[in-house]
Design a protein around this motif. Sequence first.
Motif, PDB file in Angstrom:
ATOM      1  N   LYS A   1      -8.994  -4.207   0.201  1.00 12.65           N
ATOM      2  CA  LYS A   1      -8.930  -2.772  -0.088  1.00 12.65           C
ATOM      3  C   LYS A   1      -7.976  -2.075   0.878  1.00 12.65           C
ATOM      4  CE  LYS A   1     -13.567  -2.384  -2.026  1.00 12.65           C
ATOM      5  NZ  LYS A   1     -14.841  -1.613  -2.029  1.00 12.65           N
ATOM      6  N   GLY A   2      -7.612  -0.850   0.519  1.00  7.48           N
ATOM      7  CA  GLY A   2      -6.773  -0.064   1.407  1.00  7.48           C
ATOM      8  C   GLY A   2      -7.583   0.524   2.553  1.00  7.48           C
ATOM      9  N   PRO A   3      -6.928   0.869   3.643  1.00  9.33           N
ATOM     10  CA  PRO A   3      -7.637   1.466   4.783  1.00  9.33           C
ATOM     11  C   PRO A   3      -8.300   2.787   4.397  1.00  9.33           C
ATOM     12  CG  PRO A   3      -5.444   0.723   5.429  1.00  9.33           C
ATOM     13  CD  PRO A   3      -5.504   0.653   3.940  1.00  9.33           C
TER      14      PRO A   3
ATOM     15  N   TYR B   1      -9.085   3.817  11.230  1.00  8.34           N
ATOM     16  CA  TYR B   1      -9.343   3.486   9.848  1.00  8.34           C
ATOM     17  C   TYR B   1     -10.296   2.296   9.789  1.00  8.34           C
ATOM     18  CZ  TYR B   1      -5.250   6.260   8.461  1.00  8.34           C
ATOM     19  OH  TYR B   1      -4.341   7.275   8.251  1.00  8.34           O
TER      20      TYR B   1
ATOM     21  N   LEU C   1       0.841  -1.202   0.000  1.00 13.36           N
ATOM     22  CA  LEU C   1       0.000   0.000   0.000  1.00 13.36           C
ATOM     23  C   LEU C   1       0.869   1.243   0.000  1.00 13.36           C
ATOM     24  CD1 LEU C   1      -2.033  -1.536   2.828  1.00 13.36           C
ATOM     25  CD2 LEU C   1      -3.238  -0.634   0.847  1.00 13.36           C
TER      26      LEU C   1
ATOM     27  N   LEU D   1      -8.935  -0.447  12.230  1.00 13.80           N
ATOM     28  CA  LEU D   1      -7.536  -0.294  12.618  1.00 13.80           C
ATOM     29  C   LEU D   1      -7.339   1.027  13.346  1.00 13.80           C
ATOM     30  CD1 LEU D   1      -6.026  -1.235   9.144  1.00 13.80           C
ATOM     31  CD2 LEU D   1      -5.930  -2.679  11.172  1.00 13.80           C
TER      32      LEU D   1
ATOM     33  N   THR E   1      -9.354  11.357  13.312  1.00  9.35           N
ATOM     34  CA  THR E   1      -8.114  11.696  13.993  1.00  9.35           C
ATOM     35  C   THR E   1      -8.479  12.347  15.318  1.00  9.35           C
ATOM     36  OG1 THR E   1      -7.020  12.156  11.895  1.00  9.35           O
ATOM     37  CG2 THR E   1      -5.925  12.919  13.888  1.00  9.35           C
TER      38      THR E   1
ATOM     39  N   PHE F   1      -5.353   7.658  15.197  1.00  6.58           N
ATOM     40  CA  PHE F   1      -6.088   7.578  13.949  1.00  6.58           C
ATOM     41  C   PHE F   1      -6.926   6.301  13.949  1.00  6.58           C
ATOM     42  CE2 PHE F   1      -3.840  10.849  11.560  1.00  6.58           C
ATOM     43  CZ  PHE F   1      -2.665  10.959  12.266  1.00  6.58           C
TER      44      PHE F   1
ATOM     45  N   PHE G   1      -9.789   6.258   5.853  1.00  2.34           N
ATOM     46  CA  PHE G   1      -9.665   7.112   7.027  1.00  2.34           C
ATOM     47  C   PHE G   1     -11.030   7.403   7.652  1.00  2.34           C
ATOM     48  CE2 PHE G   1      -8.219  10.294   9.827  1.00  2.34           C
ATOM     49  CZ  PHE G   1      -9.074  11.366   9.732  1.00  2.34           C
TER      50      PHE G   1
ATOM     51  N   GLN H   1     -11.057  -0.930   7.167  1.00  6.09           N
ATOM     52  CA  GLN H   1     -10.507  -1.643   6.018  1.00  6.09           C
ATOM     53  C   GLN H   1     -11.427  -2.781   5.619  1.00  6.09           C
ATOM     54  OE1 GLN H   1      -6.615  -3.524   6.389  1.00  6.09           O
ATOM     55  NE2 GLN H   1      -6.208  -3.176   4.219  1.00  6.09           N
TER      56      GLN H   1
ATOM     57  N   THR I   1      -2.969  13.352   9.126  1.00  4.68           N
ATOM     58  CA  THR I   1      -3.756  12.290   8.517  1.00  4.68           C
ATOM     59  C   THR I   1      -3.062  11.707   7.307  1.00  4.68           C
ATOM     60  OG1 THR I   1      -5.780  13.386   9.238  1.00  4.68           O
ATOM     61  CG2 THR I   1      -5.990  11.725   7.524  1.00  4.68           C
ATOM     62  N   GLN I   2      -3.043  10.380   7.245  1.00  2.00           N
ATOM     63  CA  GLN I   2      -2.542   9.681   6.076  1.00  2.00           C
ATOM     64  C   GLN I   2      -3.694   9.005   5.354  1.00  2.00           C
ATOM     65  OE1 GLN I   2       0.838   7.081   6.455  1.00  2.00           O
ATOM     66  NE2 GLN I   2       1.934   8.472   7.819  1.00  2.00           N
ATOM     67  N   TYR I   3      -3.675   9.102   4.047  1.00  2.00           N
ATOM     68  CA  TYR I   3      -4.663   8.454   3.195  1.00  2.00           C
ATOM     69  C   TYR I   3      -3.974   7.371   2.387  1.00  2.00           C
ATOM     70  CZ  TYR I   3      -7.491  12.472   4.449  1.00  2.00           C
ATOM     71  OH  TYR I   3      -8.164  13.435   5.167  1.00  2.00           O
ATOM     72  N   PHE I   4      -4.695   6.270   2.192  1.00  2.00           N
ATOM     73  CA  PHE I   4      -4.107   5.099   1.575  1.00  2.00           C
ATOM     74  C   PHE I   4      -4.671   4.843   0.187  1.00  2.00           C
ATOM     75  CE2 PHE I   4      -1.483   3.133   4.807  1.00  2.00           C
ATOM     76  CZ  PHE I   4      -1.864   3.841   5.935  1.00  2.00           C
ATOM     77  N   GLY I   5      -3.803   4.257  -0.656  1.00  2.00           N
ATOM     78  CA  GLY I   5      -4.248   3.775  -1.941  1.00  2.00           C
ATOM     79  C   GLY I   5      -4.996   2.458  -1.792  1.00  2.00           C
ATOM     80  N   PRO I   6      -5.502   1.922  -2.900  1.00  2.00           N
ATOM     81  CA  PRO I   6      -6.300   0.694  -2.846  1.00  2.00           C
ATOM     82  C   PRO I   6      -5.469  -0.562  -2.621  1.00  2.00           C
ATOM     83  CG  PRO I   6      -6.059   1.434  -5.099  1.00  2.00           C
ATOM     84  CD  PRO I   6      -5.472   2.502  -4.245  1.00  2.00           C
ATOM     85  N   GLY I   7      -4.153  -0.468  -2.770  1.00  2.00           N
ATOM     86  CA  GLY I   7      -3.306  -1.616  -2.510  1.00  2.00           C
ATOM     87  C   GLY I   7      -3.017  -2.449  -3.748  1.00  2.00           C
TER      88      GLY I   7
END
Lengths: 115, 118
Positions: free
Chosen positions: B42-44, B36, A92, B87, B49, B34, B46, B38, A103-109
Amino acid sequence: SAVISQKPSRDICQRGTSLTIQCQVDSQVTMMFWYRQQPGQSLTLIATANQGSEATYESGFVIDKFPISRPNLTFSTLTVSNMSPEDSSIYLCSLRASGSTDTQYFGPGTRLTVL
Amino acid sequence: EDQVTQSPEALRLQEGESSSLNCSYTVSGLRGLFWYRQDPGKGPEFLFTLYSAGEEKEKERLKATLTKKESFLHITAPKPEDSATYLCASPLEVLPPSAKAAGNKLTFGGGTRVLVKP
């Protein structure tokens, strides 16, 4: 929030080969991160990738195994080199939001299976 | 060593049965938290916070709270679509929201798998 895409979404590879994963963001970001999520496990940070500098790797991860490129503020790649079945994971990318938030945002992996 | 621990590992709920997930952290001082969600494959995504003890944030059926040692994610009257892994994570370094520079790497807990049955 920024839109993050990853390619490929999944792949099945033979041991000993390498795979490069691409992460594209629709806006400029300073800090990008690469994580690994092994089957049934939580996320582990591989490295931090900042544009214009070498990636910073976490303990247990080395550049020869996971080379990272960050050619500009919207793109990064992670290569998984000389793969073994133990590298089978979801990879990811994430970005830290601009401004004062953490804040961190994630891609789809990218789901990688190594045979 | 800084650690983030989640409990329970798994939670099975009937639709409408409210419950809470726990995230405890052992760090040298109060850190941001934080949350999340999931979904499989798929990715987490958000959710929240939290920075300060006593802070609460809500989104639909979810409410996150924070104390000096732990955070809770309360799920009120859950629906089957709330089934997911939740998470929590804490940055090892965090600065107040007013600061321009911000934290870096996130340390994740093991997650809580929530299954809501109709």
